[in-house]
Write an enzyme that holds these catalytic residues in place. Structure first.
Site, short mmCIF file in Angstrom:
data_model
loop_
_atom_site.label_atom_id
_atom_site.label_comp_id
_atom_site.label_asym_id
_atom_site.label_seq_id
_atom_site.Cartn_x
_atom_site.Cartn_y
_atom_site.Cartn_z
N ASP A 190 0.91 -1.14 0.00
CA ASP A 190 0.00 0.00 0.00
C ASP A 190 0.95 1.19 0.00
O ASP A 190 1.58 1.48 1.03
CB ASP A 190 -0.88 0.02 1.24
CG ASP A 190 -1.84 1.19 1.21
OD1 ASP A 190 -1.39 2.32 0.90
OD2 ASP A 190 -3.04 1.01 1.46
N HIS A 191 1.10 1.85 -1.15
CA HIS A 191 2.22 2.79 -1.24
C HIS A 191 2.06 3.97 -0.29
O HIS A 191 3.01 4.68 0.01
CB HIS A 191 2.47 3.24 -2.69
CG HIS A 191 1.52 4.26 -3.20
ND1 HIS A 191 0.26 3.96 -3.63
CD2 HIS A 191 1.65 5.60 -3.36
CE1 HIS A 191 -0.35 5.06 -4.04
NE2 HIS A 191 0.48 6.08 -3.89
N HIS A 229 -5.83 2.99 1.21
CA HIS A 229 -5.02 4.13 1.63
C HIS A 229 -5.63 4.88 2.83
O HIS A 229 -4.95 5.14 3.82
CB HIS A 229 -4.83 5.11 0.48
CG HIS A 229 -4.20 4.51 -0.75
ND1 HIS A 229 -3.29 3.49 -0.69
CD2 HIS A 229 -4.37 4.77 -2.07
CE1 HIS A 229 -2.90 3.16 -1.92
NE2 HIS A 229 -3.56 3.93 -2.77
C1 BG6 Z 1 -3.52 4.66 -6.31
C2 BG6 Z 1 -4.90 4.74 -6.88
O1 BG6 Z 1 -3.41 3.58 -5.43
O2 BG6 Z 1 -3.23 5.86 -5.63
C3 BG6 Z 1 -5.03 5.93 -7.81
O3 BG6 Z 1 -5.18 3.55 -7.61
C4 BG6 Z 1 -4.61 7.19 -7.09
O4 BG6 Z 1 -6.37 6.05 -8.31
C5 BG6 Z 1 -3.25 7.02 -6.44
O5 BG6 Z 1 -4.58 8.25 -8.04
C6 BG6 Z 1 -2.92 8.21 -5.57
O6 BG6 Z 1 -1.58 8.11 -5.13
P1 BG6 Z 1 -0.73 9.41 -4.77
O7 BG6 Z 1 0.55 8.85 -4.25
O8 BG6 Z 1 -0.59 10.19 -6.03
O9 BG6 Z 1 -1.52 10.15 -3.73
#
Ligand code: BG6
Length: 482
Positions: free
Chosen positions: A176-177, A239
């Site tokens: 989960d980045h 997230h």
């Molecule tokens: C991803 C989603 O996990 O996270 C995307 O699938 C989203 O829809 C993205 O745009 C958002 O990541 P960040 O790091 O740009 O906030």
């Protein structure tokens, strides 16, 4: 302050889906940056795996092009050329027999191996099985899987079972980045590294908590996936849920993978089912120069939400009665992710009724411009009585830390954690299942009711009903983009 690079052992990172969008945009640029920082010691290799007939040279050309396109500040050509020497390619048919032996022949016995499955979840099981069958999965191997991890509880359980057939839980890294973002980790540092906040971090002193993840982008080229997922599955179930866990969890005894994940799991399990009138779903409409959600996904009857706001509660001693308001959406006014802890008013105002209502707020700004702000009440300067105003004690990390604030991208940190074998920032099987167990009834509820998301104008705060959701309780959302 001197940046500290913790050395890692030599490794082979094998990227299934090595020519795909995520590899090009995130994984390869992250590896290049770690290479430049000295964290890809020379026998280490990145092995791209895909179906095309590229060979090392063809793949290296693709990697070079991807780095030039996706790095904010591309490295000079000599750095890229040096990096490319450690890049290789194998053509593998992941659903057939071709290529597995070639891959096996390439891997160095005894070296750390990480198999990064940057492919759709329908392929996870097949790839894991073939890795086993080809004798590639030893006790030093790690397998990394991207979200979406399932579509609902049943599919997530099935995936967990499949992976468990070939790898131990201690070898599985579910990404989960958001957990790799610097400020997200700072949440733990702020809570558990300071004496100041934790005594007040409970229902007695906290009025409510807000979490907003707002994006300006639309669904882009991912319409087919997104229209089946929606904001609930794409962002809320993972997230925002992770952010909520870090805000609400009890202090773990140690900063180690299971201690942290045990506490997060308890939060998810304590989440109350969400009442239908505490959910607002929205869909963006067309604006100058941008298409509507339905045009973007090519489905003019789509009932999928590109925005969702939810009010929920964590039913435990610490948080009983404290509402958590969560919202996320695409095509909103600004890119702005923040968590705000709104403390209660002082129990009695000695300054009389004219001094107004004042409370403290702690805002953790995740992106852009990471930082922390604490609103405190002071006397308005000047003569003429005791008038109170709220001012921010503002700490922008960029100002406070200078170049040190230049945090690595989430993927840089997460990939290096895989190599080091540290699972703290990855989701465990039971955590993912508990998150789906909370999400499923919400989605089933709106499906049963035939709920249609409310249209909202692109580049606004989302549907008006989302404001009413919180206003009904006498509260307001923090503004997006200020
Ligand atoms: C991803 C989603 O996990 O996270 C995307 O699938 C989203 O829809 C993205 O745009 C958002 O990541 P960040 O790091 O740009 O906030």
């Amino acid at each position: 302050m001197v940046s500290r690079i913790i050395p890692v052992e030599a490794f082979d990172l094998i990227i299934f889906g090595g020519t795909g969008d995520l590899a090009r945009r995130k994984i390869l640029p992250a590896l290049f940056k770690r290479f430049c920082a000295g964290q890809m010691p020379s026998p280490s290799r990145v092995i791209g795996v895909a179906r095309g007939d590229l060979g090392d040279a063809g793949y290296r050309d693709e990697v070079r092009a991807a780095l030039k396109e996706h790095l904010d500040v591309p490295g000079d050509d000599s750095a890229i050329s040096a990096f490319l020497q450690q890049i290789h390619y194998v053509r593998v048919d992941v659903l057939g027999e071709d290529g597995w032996q070639e891959l096996a022949d390439m891997l160095e016995p005894g070296r750390i191996r990480a198999f990064y499955l940057s492919v759709g979840p329908s392929l996870f099981g097949d790839i894991a099985r073939r890795l086993q069958a080809a004798g590639l999965a030893d006790s030093e191997s790690r397998i990394v899987v991207e979200k979406p991890f399932g579509h609902d509880l049943d599919s997530a359980r099935a995936l967990n079972r499949e992976l468990a057939g070939y790898f131990d839980e201690g070898q599985i890294y579910r990404i989960d980045h958001y957990l790799g973002k610097e400020t997200v980790q700072n949440l733990m540092a702020v809570r558990f590294g300071n004496m100041l906040f934790e005594p007040l971090w409970n229902a007695q002193y906290v009025d409510h908590i807000q979490i907003t993840v707002a994006e300006t982008v639309g669904v882009g080229g991912r319409g087919a996936y997104y229209d089946r997922a929606g904001a609930m599955r794409d962002m809320m179930q993972n997230h925002l849920m992770q952010l909520l866990c870090l805000i609400a969890m009890e202090p773990p005894a140690k900063f180690d993978p299971d201690a942290v994940r045990d506490e997060k799991l308890k939060v998810i399990r304590a989440l109350e089912p969400v009442q239908p009138h505490h959910i607002i779903r929205g869909q963006y409409t067309a604006a100058d120069g941008v298409k509507s959600y339905r045009e973007d996904v090519g489905n003019d009857r789509s009932k999928t939400e590109s925005f969702i706001a939810i009010k929920t509660h964590v039913s435990n001693w610490r948080w009983a009665g404290t509402p958590f308001y969560l919202r996320t959406g695409k095509r909103l006014k600004a890119r702005d992710s923040q968590i705000t802890v709104v403390f209660k008013d002082a129990p009695h105002s000695i300054f009389g009724p004219d001094s107004g209502r004042h409370n403290n707020e702690l805002t953790i700004q995740l992106q852009p411009d990471e930082g922390i702000t604490l609103d405190v009440t002071i006397k308005e300067p000047g003569p003429g009585g005791m008038r109170l105003i709220d001012v921010p004690l503002d700490m922008s990390f960029a100002e406070a830390l200078g170049p040190e604030a230049d945090a690595p991208d989430a993927y840089e940190r997460l990939i290096m954690d895989v190599i080091r074998g540290n699972q703290t920032l990855f989701m465990r099987n039971d955590e993912v299942e508990a998150a789906w167990a909370w999400t499923d009834p919400i989605i089933k509820g709106w499906e049963a009711r035939g709920d249609v998301p409310k249209p909202y104008d692109s580049f606004t705060n989302g549907p008006d009903d989302a404001s009413l959701l919180i206003r009904r309780d006498g509260r307001e959302w923090r503004s997006i983009g200020q």
